[in-house]
Enzyme design. Sequence first.
Site, PDB file in Angstrom:
ATOM      1  N   ARG A  97      42.485  22.768  24.337  1.00 34.93           N
ATOM      2  CA  ARG A  97      43.455  21.966  25.091  1.00 34.93           C
ATOM      3  C   ARG A  97      44.879  22.494  24.923  1.00 34.93           C
ATOM      4  NH1 ARG A  97      43.879  15.380  25.937  1.00 34.93           N
ATOM      5  NH2 ARG A  97      45.868  15.445  27.045  1.00 34.93           N
ATOM      6  N   LYS A 100      42.738  20.137  34.766  1.00 37.12           N
ATOM      7  CA  LYS A 100      43.107  19.461  33.519  1.00 37.12           C
ATOM      8  C   LYS A 100      41.915  18.677  32.978  1.00 37.12           C
ATOM      9  CE  LYS A 100      46.247  16.750  30.856  1.00 37.12           C
ATOM     10  NZ  LYS A 100      47.561  16.188  30.622  1.00 37.12           N
ATOM     11  N   HIS A 114      60.252  23.360  25.386  1.00 34.45           N
ATOM     12  CA  HIS A 114      60.746  22.312  24.492  1.00 34.45           C
ATOM     13  C   HIS A 114      62.012  22.767  23.775  1.00 34.45           C
ATOM     14  CE1 HIS A 114      56.484  20.407  24.285  1.00 34.45           C
ATOM     15  NE2 HIS A 114      57.201  19.897  25.258  1.00 34.45           N
ATOM     16  N   HIS A 145      55.400  25.731  27.161  1.00 30.23           N
ATOM     17  CA  HIS A 145      56.024  24.522  26.623  1.00 30.23           C
ATOM     18  C   HIS A 145      56.763  24.759  25.311  1.00 30.23           C
ATOM     19  CE1 HIS A 145      53.778  22.648  29.800  1.00 30.23           C
ATOM     20  NE2 HIS A 145      54.093  21.421  29.425  1.00 30.23           N
ATOM     21  N   GLU A 169      42.737  17.948  21.373  1.00 32.47           N
ATOM     22  CA  GLU A 169      43.498  19.180  21.132  1.00 32.47           C
ATOM     23  C   GLU A 169      43.201  19.788  19.766  1.00 32.47           C
ATOM     24  OE1 GLU A 169      47.401  19.181  23.016  1.00 32.47           O
ATOM     25  OE2 GLU A 169      48.064  20.649  21.549  1.00 32.47           O
ATOM     26  N   ASN A 195      49.669  23.786  27.084  1.00 32.94           N
ATOM     27  CA  ASN A 195      51.066  23.869  26.663  1.00 32.94           C
ATOM     28  C   ASN A 195      51.691  25.222  26.997  1.00 32.94           C
ATOM     29  OD1 ASN A 195      51.130  21.258  25.505  1.00 32.94           O
ATOM     30  ND2 ASN A 195      49.971  22.052  23.755  1.00 32.94           N
ATOM     31  N   LYS A 208      47.040  11.272  26.593  1.00 29.28           N
ATOM     32  CA  LYS A 208      48.143  11.338  25.624  1.00 29.28           C
ATOM     33  C   LYS A 208      49.151  10.244  25.973  1.00 29.28           C
ATOM     34  CE  LYS A 208      48.106  16.180  24.177  1.00 29.28           C
ATOM     35  NZ  LYS A 208      48.860  17.449  24.165  1.00 29.28           N
ATOM     36  N   ARG A 263      44.699  -3.989  19.156  1.00 32.10           N
ATOM     37  CA  ARG A 263      43.945  -2.757  18.826  1.00 32.10           C
ATOM     38  C   ARG A 263      43.313  -2.095  20.047  1.00 32.10           C
ATOM     39  NH1 ARG A 263      42.579  -6.086  14.369  1.00 32.10           N
ATOM     40  NH2 ARG A 263      43.750  -5.439  12.549  1.00 32.10           N
ATOM     41  N   GLU A 266      54.111  22.242  36.582  1.00 34.01           N
ATOM     42  CA  GLU A 266      52.803  21.989  35.940  1.00 34.01           C
ATOM     43  C   GLU A 266      51.663  22.423  36.866  1.00 34.01           C
ATOM     44  OE1 GLU A 266      52.791  21.200  32.832  1.00 34.01           O
ATOM     45  OE2 GLU A 266      54.716  20.212  32.459  1.00 34.01           O
ATOM     46  N   HIS A 320      62.180  18.429  32.198  1.00 34.01           N
ATOM     47  CA  HIS A 320      61.069  19.029  31.457  1.00 34.01           C
ATOM     48  C   HIS A 320      60.413  20.166  32.265  1.00 34.01           C
ATOM     49  CE1 HIS A 320      57.518  19.183  28.882  1.00 34.01           C
ATOM     50  NE2 HIS A 320      56.761  19.001  29.946  1.00 34.01           N
TER      51      HIS A 320
HETATM   52  P1  NAD Z   1      60.099  10.021  34.761  1.00 28.04           P
HETATM   53  O1  NAD Z   1      58.997   9.133  34.428  1.00 28.04           O
HETATM   54  O2  NAD Z   1      61.375   9.860  34.010  1.00 28.04           O
HETATM   55  O3  NAD Z   1      60.396   9.933  36.318  1.00 28.04           O
HETATM   56  C1  NAD Z   1      61.442  10.708  36.864  1.00 28.04           C
HETATM   57  C2  NAD Z   1      62.390   9.853  37.707  1.00 28.04           C
HETATM   58  O4  NAD Z   1      61.758   9.581  38.956  1.00 28.04           O
HETATM   59  C3  NAD Z   1      62.704   8.498  37.092  1.00 28.04           C
HETATM   60  O5  NAD Z   1      64.037   8.166  37.366  1.00 28.04           O
HETATM   61  C4  NAD Z   1      61.774   7.562  37.838  1.00 28.04           C
HETATM   62  O6  NAD Z   1      62.222   6.233  37.866  1.00 28.04           O
HETATM   63  C5  NAD Z   1      61.778   8.182  39.206  1.00 28.04           C
HETATM   64  N1  NAD Z   1      60.601   7.930  40.028  1.00 28.04           N
HETATM   65  C6  NAD Z   1      59.316   7.886  39.645  1.00 28.04           C
HETATM   66  N2  NAD Z   1      58.510   7.787  40.691  1.00 28.04           N
HETATM   67  C7  NAD Z   1      59.300   7.736  41.777  1.00 28.04           C
HETATM   68  C8  NAD Z   1      59.056   7.648  43.170  1.00 28.04           C
HETATM   69  N3  NAD Z   1      57.815   7.647  43.656  1.00 28.04           N
HETATM   70  N4  NAD Z   1      60.095   7.595  44.013  1.00 28.04           N
HETATM   71  C9  NAD Z   1      61.371   7.660  43.531  1.00 28.04           C
HETATM   72  N5  NAD Z   1      61.669   7.770  42.236  1.00 28.04           N
HETATM   73  C10 NAD Z   1      60.636   7.817  41.363  1.00 28.04           C
HETATM   74  O7  NAD Z   1      59.692  11.576  34.586  1.00 28.04           O
HETATM   75  P2  NAD Z   1      58.302  12.335  34.742  1.00 28.04           P
HETATM   76  O8  NAD Z   1      58.672  13.730  35.008  1.00 28.04           O
HETATM   77  O9  NAD Z   1      57.377  11.631  35.634  1.00 28.04           O
HETATM   78  O10 NAD Z   1      57.676  12.236  33.287  1.00 28.04           O
HETATM   79  C11 NAD Z   1      58.310  12.823  32.172  1.00 28.04           C
HETATM   80  C12 NAD Z   1      57.714  12.216  30.923  1.00 28.04           C
HETATM   81  O11 NAD Z   1      56.315  12.493  30.898  1.00 28.04           O
HETATM   82  C13 NAD Z   1      58.295  12.750  29.643  1.00 28.04           C
HETATM   83  O12 NAD Z   1      58.574  11.683  28.780  1.00 28.04           O
HETATM   84  C14 NAD Z   1      57.175  13.621  29.071  1.00 28.04           C
HETATM   85  O13 NAD Z   1      57.187  13.655  27.664  1.00 28.04           O
HETATM   86  C15 NAD Z   1      55.970  12.905  29.592  1.00 28.04           C
HETATM   87  N6  NAD Z   1      54.770  13.743  29.699  1.00 28.04           N
HETATM   88  C16 NAD Z   1      53.631  13.259  29.181  1.00 28.04           C
HETATM   89  C17 NAD Z   1      52.464  14.000  29.279  1.00 28.04           C
HETATM   90  C18 NAD Z   1      51.181  13.443  28.750  1.00 28.04           C
HETATM   91  O14 NAD Z   1      50.182  14.171  28.719  1.00 28.04           O
HETATM   92  N7  NAD Z   1      51.143  12.172  28.372  1.00 28.04           N
HETATM   93  C19 NAD Z   1      52.462  15.242  29.930  1.00 28.04           C
HETATM   94  C20 NAD Z   1      53.660  15.700  30.484  1.00 28.04           C
HETATM   95  C21 NAD Z   1      54.820  14.942  30.364  1.00 28.04           C
HETATM   96  N1  GLY Z   2      50.356  17.861  28.824  1.00 23.81           N
HETATM   97  C1  GLY Z   2      49.512  18.535  27.881  1.00 23.81           C
HETATM   98  C2  GLY Z   2      48.285  17.792  27.545  1.00 23.81           C
HETATM   99  O1  GLY Z   2      47.998  16.777  28.126  1.00 23.81           O
HETATM  100  O2  GLY Z   2      47.564  18.199  26.665  1.00 23.81           O
END
Ligand code: NAD
Ligand code: GLY
Length: 379
Positions: A263, A249, A274, A270, A259, A267, A165, A143, A207, A287
């Site tokens: 918040r 942020k 999306h 987005h 949100e 987006n 998130k 939990r 972003e 993305h």
């Molecule tokens: P990712 O985590 O897939 O990383 C992109 C690629 O880069 C991967 O192949 C990874 O292994 C590689 N990588 C990471 N760090 C590296 C480094 N320092 N050197 C070399 N390679 C590296 O993609 P991302 O763009 O970081 O994240 C996308 C994800 O984040 C999506 O699933 C999206 O839904 C999520 N997201 C979440 C939020 C949130 O608020 N929680 C906000 C935006 C996006």
């Molecule tokens: N990436 C949008 C949020 O964190 O609300």
Amino acid sequence: MKNLRRRRQIDFAAAIEKRLVDTVITATTLTVDLGIRSYPIVIGNGVLGEYDLGQHIAGSDCLIVTNDTIGPLYLDACQRSLSGKAVESIALPDGEEHKTTDTMHLILDKLVSMGANRDVSVIALGGGVVGDIAGFAASCYMRGVGFLQVPTTLLAQVDSSVGGKTGVNLATGKNLVGAFYQPDVVLIDTNTLSTLDSREFSAGLAEVIKYGAIVDADFFAWLETNLDAVIARDTDALIYAIRRSCELKAEVVADDEREQGRRAILNFGHTFGHAIEKLQGYGDWLHGEAVAAGMVMAATLSGLSEKDVERLRALIAKAGLPVAPPPLATDDWLDVMAMDKKVQNKTMRFVLLYAIGDATVSDTVSVDALRSVIEGTQQ
Ligand code: NAD
Ligand code: GLY
């Protein structure tokens, strides 16, 4: 857990300066202000391996969650930041297609096999995919256990690691299962970006540009002047861009953690983005690339002056990102956008700009206006 977190309510900035005082590495710190769940974001070049993450950990057991790309690059340094703790690690398969409940189970099973109790901490070392899965696992295990973010992509450093998130995808849609679960600390080492490929780096810039567009016209103007230095990964420019993005942020999240209202401006672009990701098939456009084209569409829908739309388009193009969506059928766009998570009472909601640096959420966009933007902006 609340008590553990309350005990961590210390003067983070002072503590961090003290911890780094004997090293040549400098760090800048800001706080996400969420009452007893407040936490610091520590930013510096070379902080991973130097900064003591252990000060944010209640017990001695830790699990570093990473993937098979990032682990070989940064696991050793992350372990150095946890010296004195009992550290285990797990490498997940790399890729958005692995952001699933099955992968989350690998983390939960690992925690069980470690005999981990409620005082264990989960450390996410990676991009947004690792951070989202690891955070969701931390929110569920017993939990809720300790959770630390060590983001290694630009997107994760300015967006996904901040704000709590977490979640995974279902076959039917992205991020459909998850939890708001704030980390205990975010440690951003800009040096990790030296190994990130330029396409992923550009995706993160979408972003960064977004924050200027929605809440800070001065930051937008700073980016217009300094984007080349950021793209060249000049340390000072990069740290400023990341810090300002995180500050903006953090301020929005502190105002509206779950949100319920404001918040949603995070987006911006987005809803269109999306739709591009879904209609193209995930993995074709990144993305950030889809969000970039989506921001131009949202700015056009806003009725922003052509001069300001052009400023946004120019900055996005300079970042190496697409400024127009791919050609897709208008009715498909409308169907997909009707399923967006921001839809309330069957009404689509869009983040619009009154001006650069001034965003609002609107539920009065007409289908005719949408059709006109979709058909007018396609490549
Ligand atoms: P990712 O985590 O897939 O990383 C992109 C690629 O880069 C991967 O192949 C990874 O292994 C590689 N990588 C990471 N760090 C590296 C480094 N320092 N050197 C070399 N390679 C590296 O993609 P991302 O763009 O970081 O994240 C996308 C994800 O984040 C999506 O699933 C999206 O839904 C999520 N997201 C979440 C939020 C949130 O608020 N929680 C906000 C935006 C996006
Ligand atoms: N990436 C949008 C949020 O964190 O609300």
